[in-house]
Design an enzyme around this catalytic site. Structure first.
Site, PDB file in Angstrom:
ATOM      1  N   ARG A  37       0.694  -1.075  -0.036  1.00 19.15           N
ATOM      2  CA  ARG A  37      -0.008   0.032   0.010  1.00 19.15           C
ATOM      3  C   ARG A  37       0.808   1.263  -0.091  1.00 19.15           C
ATOM      4  NH1 ARG A  37      -5.238  -1.538   4.110  1.00 19.15           N
ATOM      5  NH2 ARG A  37      -6.608  -2.269   2.258  1.00 19.15           N
ATOM      6  N   LYS A 195     -16.405 -16.823   6.577  1.00 16.06           N
ATOM      7  CA  LYS A 195     -17.900 -16.915   6.835  1.00 16.06           C
ATOM      8  C   LYS A 195     -18.728 -16.147   5.728  1.00 16.06           C
ATOM      9  CE  LYS A 195     -17.401 -16.042  11.710  1.00 16.06           C
ATOM     10  NZ  LYS A 195     -17.386 -14.982  12.843  1.00 16.06           N
ATOM     11  N   GLY A 348      -6.805  -8.634   1.717  1.00 16.34           N
ATOM     12  CA  GLY A 348      -5.329  -8.871   2.214  1.00 16.34           C
ATOM     13  C   GLY A 348      -4.966 -10.064   2.324  1.00 16.34           C
ATOM     14  N   GLY A 371     -12.095  -4.356   1.854  1.00 15.93           N
ATOM     15  CA  GLY A 371     -13.555  -4.144   2.063  1.00 15.93           C
ATOM     16  C   GLY A 371     -14.258  -3.035   1.048  1.00 15.93           C
TER      17      GLY A 371
HETATM   18  C1  3PG Z   1      -8.558  -1.985   5.203  1.00 11.28           C
HETATM   19  O1  3PG Z   1      -7.445  -2.461   5.487  1.00 11.28           O
HETATM   20  O2  3PG Z   1      -9.646  -2.719   4.534  1.00 11.28           O
HETATM   21  C2  3PG Z   1      -8.713  -0.250   4.974  1.00 11.28           C
HETATM   22  O3  3PG Z   1      -7.591   0.228   5.346  1.00 11.28           O
HETATM   23  C3  3PG Z   1      -9.931   0.044   5.984  1.00 11.28           C
HETATM   24  O4  3PG Z   1      -9.822  -0.182   7.388  1.00 11.28           O
HETATM   25  P1  3PG Z   1     -10.695  -0.307   8.197  1.00 11.28           P
HETATM   26  O5  3PG Z   1     -11.550  -1.807   8.024  1.00 11.28           O
HETATM   27  O6  3PG Z   1     -10.085  -0.408   9.591  1.00 11.28           O
HETATM   28  O7  3PG Z   1     -11.855   0.862   8.103  1.00 11.28           O
END
Ligand code: 3PG
Ligand code: MG
Length: 393
Positions: A37, A195, A348, A371
């Site tokens: 990132r 899940k 991730g 997300g």
């Molecule tokens: C992630 O790693 O998915 C983003 O940086 C968002 O992080 P968060 O889910 O803690 O808002």
């Protein structure tokens, strides 16, 4: 694209505030485990510096309690890594809302974890006003956080004197938009993870869209259970069986195909020393844990993916962190990389698998988001993107 981009703005001498997503994984010792990132954010930062801007970069890191920054949530290691990659000093400014600081033209500072401020997560306009006073131009290059309406991603985009998207934000939206708006067909989606409950929305959305849906990871067990197969003591969510059946019904009604394994790798525990066995799904016994797709299933899946024109991938098929349960995910990664389809991947775990199996070069677009990637594919409008679009009118 319906918003302003960084290259359209004269930045000379301007105070430029860049919201990046530098939320990188840290190991137990607090070292950066993966700097993807940070690397992906370099283009926008370099551009602003080369244009002679006074550059401020910030990001959230982790999920700190507001008003109480602990050492493990500090961006200090990120500032150090950014400095190495840029080859210039990147001072960390800690109390950036309280204490005045100076940034010479052409240089960059890092503003400490923006999520530590009270009001950040609540998208406080008061907080955003104070941030807006620090800059002439606000740049959102944090696609990975675009699904969050927080002060630095949403309110500030509306309040800053000038607001635009950075190059990473723009290229993510372009690549993912291509896979979503008018995908070449057949289109496949592979969704793994533990899940169904956390990925139900994306499964439902994809079931309306794709010709082939592959469900992997722990979620596959819930789908196997829903189709009447024995799953032993495998991870699963019995309360999600009806939801899984609905996904199956949606696919069936469209003439689309759900791919589930016909053979699996089982063991009686999840460990490096467990003894794996390959079994037909119909032969899974009471004491078995399903931990990967089997070789016969994988040969079938590789063939099906090879016939696709668009492939979207999020989530592993098995416990790929352990070598003996990694073969399904390895074959999947290799197949996607080698397939003629336009392929995109995100999340991730998925990026970790792509790096582990060294297939990044074969995948057309690897998103930096988790997300936000999923919510975009669901067809949702991301609040941070909407805020930028609203500024363009
Ligand atoms: C992630 O790693 O998915 C983003 O940086 C968002 O992080 P968060 O889910 O803690 O808002
Ligand atoms: Mg997350």
């Amino acid at each position: 694209m319906a918003f302003k981009t960084l290259d359209q703005i004269n930045l000379r001498g301007q105070r430029v505030f860049i919201r990046c997503d530098l939320n990188v994984p840290l190991d137990a010792a607090g070292r950066i485990a993966d700097d993807t990132r940070i690397r992906a954010s370099l283009e926008g930062i370099r551009h602003a510096m080369q244009q002679g801007a006074r550059v401020m970069v910030t990001s959230h890191l982790g999920r700190p309690s507001e008003g109480a920054l602990e050492a493990r949530d500090s961006l200090r290691p990120v500032a150090r890594r950014l400095s190495e990659l840029l080859g210039v000093p990147v001072p960390l400014v800690e109390d950036w809302l309280e204490t005045p600081f100076d940034v010479p033209p052409g240089s960059v500072v890092m503003l400490e974890n923006c999520r530590a401020h009270a009001g950040e997560k609540g998208n406080s306009p008061e907080l955003a006003h104070r941030m807006a006073a620090l800059c002439d131009v606000y740049v959102n290059d944090a696609f990975g956080t675009a699904h969050r309406a927080e002060a630095t991603t949403e309110a500030l985009a509306r309040l800053a004197r000038e607001a635009c998207a950075g190059p990473l934000m723009a290229s993510e939206l372009l690549a993912l938009g291509r896979a979503l708006a008018a995908p070449e067909r057949p289109m496949a989606a592979i969704v793994g993870g533990s899940k169904v409950s956390t990925k139900l929305a994306i499964l439902n959305a994809l079931a309306q869209r794709v010709e082939l849906l592959v469900v992997g990871g722990g979620m596959a067990n819930t789908f196997l259970l829903a189709s009447g197969q024995p799953i032993g003591k495998s991870l699963c969510e019995p309360t999600m069986v009806d939801a899984a059946r609905e996904v199956m019904a949606t696919l069936k009604a469209r003439g689309a195909h759900l791919f589930l394994p016909t053979d699996v790798v089982v063991a009686d525990e999840v460990s490096e020393t467990a003894l794996p066995a390959i079994k037909a799904v119909t032969d899974v016994a009471g004491n078995d844990l399903i931990l990967d797709f089997g070789p016969q299933s994988m040969r079938r899946l590789v063939d099906e993916l090879h016939a696709c024109k668009t492939i979207v991938w999020n989530g592993p098929l098995g416990v790929f962190e352990i070598e003996k349960f990694s073969h399904g995910t390895r074959m999947l990664a290799t197949a996607i990389a080698g397939a003629p389809a336009f392929s995109i991947a995100g999340g991730g775990d998925t990026v970790a698998a792509i790096n582990q199996f060294d297939v990044a070069a074969g995948i057309d677009y690897v998103s930096t988001a988790g997300g936000a990637f999923l919510e975009f594919l669901e067809g949702k409008t991301l609040p941070a993107v909407r805020a930028l679009e609203d500024r363009a009118h």
